[in-house]
Design a protein around this motif. Structure first.
Motif, PDB file in Angstrom:
ATOM      1  N   UNK A 108      43.796 -60.940  -4.358  1.00  0.00           N
ATOM      2  CA  UNK A 108      42.743 -60.731  -5.341  1.00  0.00           C
ATOM      3  C   UNK A 108      42.255 -62.093  -5.833  1.00  0.00           C
ATOM      4  N   UNK A 109      41.303 -62.654  -5.134  1.00  0.00           N
ATOM      5  CA  UNK A 109      40.864 -64.008  -5.432  1.00  0.00           C
ATOM      6  C   UNK A 109      39.851 -64.031  -6.570  1.00  0.00           C
ATOM      7  N   UNK A 110      39.823 -65.183  -7.250  1.00  0.00           N
ATOM      8  CA  UNK A 110      38.885 -65.386  -8.349  1.00  0.00           C
ATOM      9  C   UNK A 110      37.464 -65.146  -7.883  1.00  0.00           C
ATOM     10  N   UNK A 111      36.710 -64.407  -8.716  1.00  0.00           N
ATOM     11  CA  UNK A 111      35.284 -64.125  -8.529  1.00  0.00           C
ATOM     12  C   UNK A 111      34.997 -63.062  -7.470  1.00  0.00           C
ATOM     13  N   UNK A 112      36.037 -62.623  -6.739  1.00  0.00           N
ATOM     14  CA  UNK A 112      35.826 -61.485  -5.843  1.00  0.00           C
ATOM     15  C   UNK A 112      36.299 -60.246  -6.595  1.00  0.00           C
ATOM     16  N   UNK A 113      35.422 -59.752  -7.474  1.00  0.00           N
ATOM     17  CA  UNK A 113      35.811 -58.727  -8.419  1.00  0.00           C
ATOM     18  C   UNK A 113      35.794 -57.331  -7.815  1.00  0.00           C
ATOM     19  N   UNK A 114      36.848 -56.579  -8.156  1.00  0.00           N
ATOM     20  CA  UNK A 114      36.845 -55.165  -7.839  1.00  0.00           C
ATOM     21  C   UNK A 114      36.283 -54.471  -9.072  1.00  0.00           C
ATOM     22  N   UNK A 115      35.016 -54.252  -9.124  1.00  0.00           N
ATOM     23  CA  UNK A 115      34.369 -53.781 -10.338  1.00  0.00           C
ATOM     24  C   UNK A 115      34.716 -52.339 -10.653  1.00  0.00           C
ATOM     25  N   UNK A 116      34.716 -52.046 -11.950  1.00  0.00           N
ATOM     26  CA  UNK A 116      34.966 -50.697 -12.415  1.00  0.00           C
ATOM     27  C   UNK A 116      33.824 -49.782 -11.993  1.00  0.00           C
ATOM     28  N   UNK A 117      34.115 -48.565 -11.522  1.00  0.00           N
ATOM     29  CA  UNK A 117      33.040 -47.619 -11.215  1.00  0.00           C
ATOM     30  C   UNK A 117      32.166 -47.390 -12.444  1.00  0.00           C
ATOM     31  N   UNK A 118      30.893 -47.239 -12.221  1.00  0.00           N
ATOM     32  CA  UNK A 118      29.941 -46.979 -13.300  1.00  0.00           C
ATOM     33  C   UNK A 118      29.864 -48.135 -14.305  1.00  0.00           C
ATOM     34  N   UNK A 119      30.112 -49.361 -13.838  1.00  0.00           N
ATOM     35  CA  UNK A 119      30.082 -50.517 -14.726  1.00  0.00           C
ATOM     36  C   UNK A 119      28.732 -50.637 -15.433  1.00  0.00           C
ATOM     37  N   UNK A 147      49.404 -51.212 -13.367  1.00  0.00           N
ATOM     38  CA  UNK A 147      48.400 -52.218 -13.709  1.00  0.00           C
ATOM     39  C   UNK A 147      48.441 -53.445 -12.815  1.00  0.00           C
ATOM     40  N   UNK A 148      49.631 -53.860 -12.405  1.00  0.00           N
ATOM     41  CA  UNK A 148      49.734 -55.070 -11.588  1.00  0.00           C
ATOM     42  C   UNK A 148      49.138 -54.844 -10.199  1.00  0.00           C
ATOM     43  N   UNK A 149      48.972 -53.594  -9.823  1.00  0.00           N
ATOM     44  CA  UNK A 149      48.352 -53.268  -8.547  1.00  0.00           C
ATOM     45  C   UNK A 149      46.832 -53.461  -8.600  1.00  0.00           C
ATOM     46  N   UNK A 150      46.278 -53.506  -9.810  1.00  0.00           N
ATOM     47  CA  UNK A 150      44.835 -53.486  -9.983  1.00  0.00           C
ATOM     48  C   UNK A 150      44.282 -54.831 -10.485  1.00  0.00           C
ATOM     49  N   UNK A 151      42.973 -54.911 -10.514  1.00  0.00           N
ATOM     50  CA  UNK A 151      42.260 -56.053 -11.081  1.00  0.00           C
ATOM     51  C   UNK A 151      42.048 -55.776 -12.570  1.00  0.00           C
ATOM     52  N   UNK A 152      42.860 -56.384 -13.410  1.00  0.00           N
ATOM     53  CA  UNK A 152      42.802 -56.145 -14.856  1.00  0.00           C
ATOM     54  C   UNK A 152      42.037 -57.273 -15.532  1.00  0.00           C
ATOM     55  N   UNK A 181      56.306 -65.559 -12.236  1.00  0.00           N
ATOM     56  CA  UNK A 181      54.941 -65.091 -12.029  1.00  0.00           C
ATOM     57  C   UNK A 181      54.346 -64.622 -13.352  1.00  0.00           C
ATOM     58  N   UNK A 182      53.108 -65.040 -13.625  1.00  0.00           N
ATOM     59  CA  UNK A 182      52.464 -64.813 -14.921  1.00  0.00           C
ATOM     60  C   UNK A 182      51.159 -64.031 -14.743  1.00  0.00           C
ATOM     61  N   UNK A 183      50.631 -63.473 -15.819  1.00  0.00           N
ATOM     62  CA  UNK A 183      49.370 -62.724 -15.722  1.00  0.00           C
ATOM     63  C   UNK A 183      48.232 -63.493 -15.062  1.00  0.00           C
ATOM     64  N   UNK A 184      48.150 -64.792 -15.287  1.00  0.00           N
ATOM     65  CA  UNK A 184      47.060 -65.565 -14.696  1.00  0.00           C
ATOM     66  C   UNK A 184      47.165 -65.616 -13.171  1.00  0.00           C
ATOM     67  N   UNK A 185      48.369 -65.335 -12.656  1.00  0.00           N
ATOM     68  CA  UNK A 185      48.551 -65.327 -11.208  1.00  0.00           C
ATOM     69  C   UNK A 185      48.109 -63.994 -10.604  1.00  0.00           C
ATOM     70  N   UNK A 186      48.549 -62.878 -11.207  1.00  0.00           N
ATOM     71  CA  UNK A 186      48.215 -61.583 -10.601  1.00  0.00           C
ATOM     72  C   UNK A 186      46.936 -60.972 -11.165  1.00  0.00           C
ATOM     73  N   UNK A 187      46.380 -61.560 -12.277  1.00  0.00           N
ATOM     74  CA  UNK A 187      45.085 -61.119 -12.808  1.00  0.00           C
ATOM     75  C   UNK A 187      44.169 -62.337 -13.010  1.00  0.00           C
ATOM     76  N   UNK A 188      43.759 -62.992 -11.961  1.00  0.00           N
ATOM     77  CA  UNK A 188      42.978 -64.235 -12.102  1.00  0.00           C
ATOM     78  C   UNK A 188      41.596 -64.031 -12.730  1.00  0.00           C
ATOM     79  N   UNK A 189      41.100 -62.801 -12.754  1.00  0.00           N
ATOM     80  CA  UNK A 189      39.785 -62.536 -13.330  1.00  0.00           C
ATOM     81  C   UNK A 189      39.874 -62.048 -14.775  1.00  0.00           C
ATOM     82  N   UNK A 190      41.017 -62.271 -15.392  1.00  0.00           N
ATOM     83  CA  UNK A 190      41.258 -61.767 -16.737  1.00  0.00           C
ATOM     84  C   UNK A 190      40.260 -62.350 -17.740  1.00  0.00           C
ATOM     85  N   UNK A 191      39.770 -61.495 -18.664  1.00  0.00           N
ATOM     86  CA  UNK A 191      38.704 -61.901 -19.586  1.00  0.00           C
ATOM     87  C   UNK A 191      39.104 -61.913 -21.064  1.00  0.00           C
TER      88      UNK A 191
END
Length: 570
Positions: free
Chosen positions: A1-12, A221-226, A298-308
């Motif tokens: 799950x690389x930075x900026x390659x977002x798995x967007x939420x449906x109906x965003x 949650x760790x399976x997803x883009x949070x 391993x920290x949130x910034x590693x498995x959720x790089x798109x965190x806002x």
């Protein structure tokens, strides 16, 4: 799950559009109130009094007569004259009548639900939530709250949200009215268009075992883009982070196979429902394994790089937890204060993306007492427009849910103004209440717990005192026993008995202990005449007079804590 390659939420697009529309409408109401908070607060008080004037409480406190006031000042004065300060024990008998089916007691009709929270006695508080309060405050404020996320981070809903809430329905009052978590009900009742943002299904919060609940939330949650975490207590973030590193291999195995760890204590029916959400995801499992190889911790910034956005409480005692995860998230994320509110009153929201809560005078009626006036026999009750920047105040609220001039037992500091509305930050609990992470433990409960421990263990104490150790998220108990031959093992058992008694007396303490947010207390045995020695040292240092010397038995005070620690029996 690389930075900026977002798995967007449906109906965003729909989420952003609908939240923008609803949020801007509510923000406009705040801005209108902010033009003249004096006018707004008077209008709110009149509306609440009109709403409740025909109730038993309203008639007994002359609400109809108060409403005859011709000016705002007269309205405030008549309200203070006819309606005294009412804490929960004052209204408990009236709440009990509502719980047993009576209507029009504290408010018109019956409540939508009750929120349960700890009281200063052994009985929990049942806070009524009326339909009017829920619809006109909780629902509308939630829409504005989510819109503030968009204001500061337009991409915040590009991923999923980890939202930690309580169980929506925990049980029923005698008349069938539900009681449970307002946060759980709010999450349950959000519009359908925004429900896809949640990373985990509502059934997760039905899991009784805390370890299993944390595991399941993070396994999902760790399976997803949070991109967002919403939870009041920052201690929860610490537990979630620790959980990931403790059970990482189990997570990866579950994600790879589409399973849920069989060793978890989850009710079979609930497990069956949850397992229906899972599918094998070997690609994500492999990605997580590579991350772990690169980062032993391993920290949130590693498995959720798109965190806002991370939103938790940041003020008061909760600051200490921030140090434990300050390097855990992406540097460009927004860490926003959760806002000042409780089960009794959702007072306002943070609008500036930082730490300052804007009070909402168009939703509640507030009064305040200056910190320096709290011990006065006749304190002056101030209106919202009389507050001064930099000063600290105790808060009293009147709501649409039957709380009239209700003491929040909180000390807040005015940090500035949103136009004419004061902005505040929580400082600490007052009146003998300690809260490191929401447990709201009172001195009264601590005293009762020690008495219970004496009965259980057949040991007698000459003196005792307790201190909050915020750094380690636990309580230190100090006991001076009448029998000087008591061993440390017996002291530990006595402390454990106090701990168990506190769990019974305080449901919030029990929840925080069970979820490991408050660790097991540590017990110490004091030397003979410890209080007398402490008192002599204080008086010698000019920190009190003999005839007026007082000591709270439950404190958060590092200096006094160190003094008693020096009196441990050698």
């Amino acid at each position: 799950m690389k930075k900026d390659k977002l798995e967007t939420t449906p109906h965003l697009g729909l989420i952003n559009f609908a939240l923008g529309f609803a949020g801007r409408a509510q923000l406009a109401k705040v801005n209108k109130a902010a033009k003249n908070c004096r006018k707004a607060t008077a209008k709110t008080l009149r509306s609440i009094l009109e709403y409740a004037s025909g109730t038993e409480w309203g008639r007994a406190h002359n609400f109809s007569e108060i409403l005859k006031a011709r000016t705002d000042e007269e309205l405030f004065a008549l309200y203070q004259k006819n309606q005294g300060i009412t804490d929960y024990e004052d209204i408990r008998p009236f709440v009990e009548r509502h719980k047993n089916g009576e209507e029009n007691i504290l408010f018109p009709g019956k409540p939508k639900m009750y929120a349960t929270t700890s009281g200063t006695t052994g009985k929990p508080k049942w806070i009524p939530i009326t339909n009017e309060y829920y619809d006109n405050v909780y629902n509308k404020m939630t829409k504005l709250w989510l819109y503030t996320f968009l204001m500061h981070k337009p991409r915040c809903f590009s991923g999923k949200a980890v939202s930690i809430v309580g169980k929506a329905i925990e049980g029923y009052a005698p008349d069938g009215t539900v009681f449970g978590s307002v946060s759980g009900v709010t999450r349950r009742d959000i519009p359908d268009f925004i429900k896809p943002i949640h990373s985990a299904p509502a059934e997760v919060f039905e899991i009784a075992d805390y370890t299993a609940r944390y595991y399941t939330i993070m396994r999902i949650s760790i399976e997803q883009n949070v991109s967002i975490i919403i939870t009041a207590n920052p201690s929860t973030i610490v537990e979630m982070q620790n959980n990931v590193n403790e059970f990482f291999e189990d997570y990866v195995t579950d994600i790879e196979k589409g399973t849920l760890n069989k060793n978890l204590k989850i009710e079979p029916e609930l497990r069956a429902v949850l397992e229906g959400y899972f599918k094998p995801n070997p690609a994500r499992a492999e990605e997580l394994r590579k991350l772990k190889a690169e980062h032993p911790v391993i920290l949130p910034k590693h498995y959720w790089p798109n965190f806002q956005i991370l939103t938790t409480w940041k003020c008061g005692n909760t600051k200490i937890y921030m140090e434990k995860f300050k390097e855990s998230f992406p540097e460009d994320m927004l860490y926003q204060e959760f806002s000042y509110f409780s089960s009794e009153c959702r007072s306002g929201l943070v609008l500036n993306g930082k730490d300052d809560t804007v009070l909402f005078p168009h939703m509640h009626y507030f009064e305040f007492v200056a910190k320096e006036d709290l011990e006065s026999e006749n304190p002056k009750y101030l209106q919202i427009y009389e507050l001064e920047k930099g000063k600290e105040y105790s808060v009293y609220v009147t709501t649409w849910s039957g709380l009239y001039r209700y003491p929040m037992n909180d000390l807040v500091k005015v940090t500035g103004f949103y136009k004419t509305i004061p902005t505040i930050q929580f400082v600490q609990k007052i009146n003998g209440i300690i809260s490191m992470t929401g447990e709201k433990l009172s001195e009264t409960q601590f005293i009762q717990a020690v008495k219970t421990a004496e009965e259980k263990t057949k040991l007698s104490v000459q003196f005792f005192v307790g201190f909050a150790d915020v750094q380690n998220s636990l309580y230190d108990f100090y006991f001076e026993f009448k029998d000087e031959g008591i061993t440390q093992e017996q002291t530990n058992l006595f402390g454990q008995a106090v701990d168990e008694a506190l769990k019974v007396l305080n449901i919030e303490y029990a929840a925080k202990r069970d979820s490991f947010r408050v660790k097991e207390p540590v017990s110490f045995q004091l030397e003979k005449s410890s209080f007398e020695t402490y008192k002599e040292r204080c008086i010698a240092a000019g920190k009190g007079r003999d005839g007026q010397f007082k000591l709270n038995l439950l404190m958060q005070d590092e200096e006094r804590h160190n003094m008693f620690h020096s009196l441990i029996k050698k």
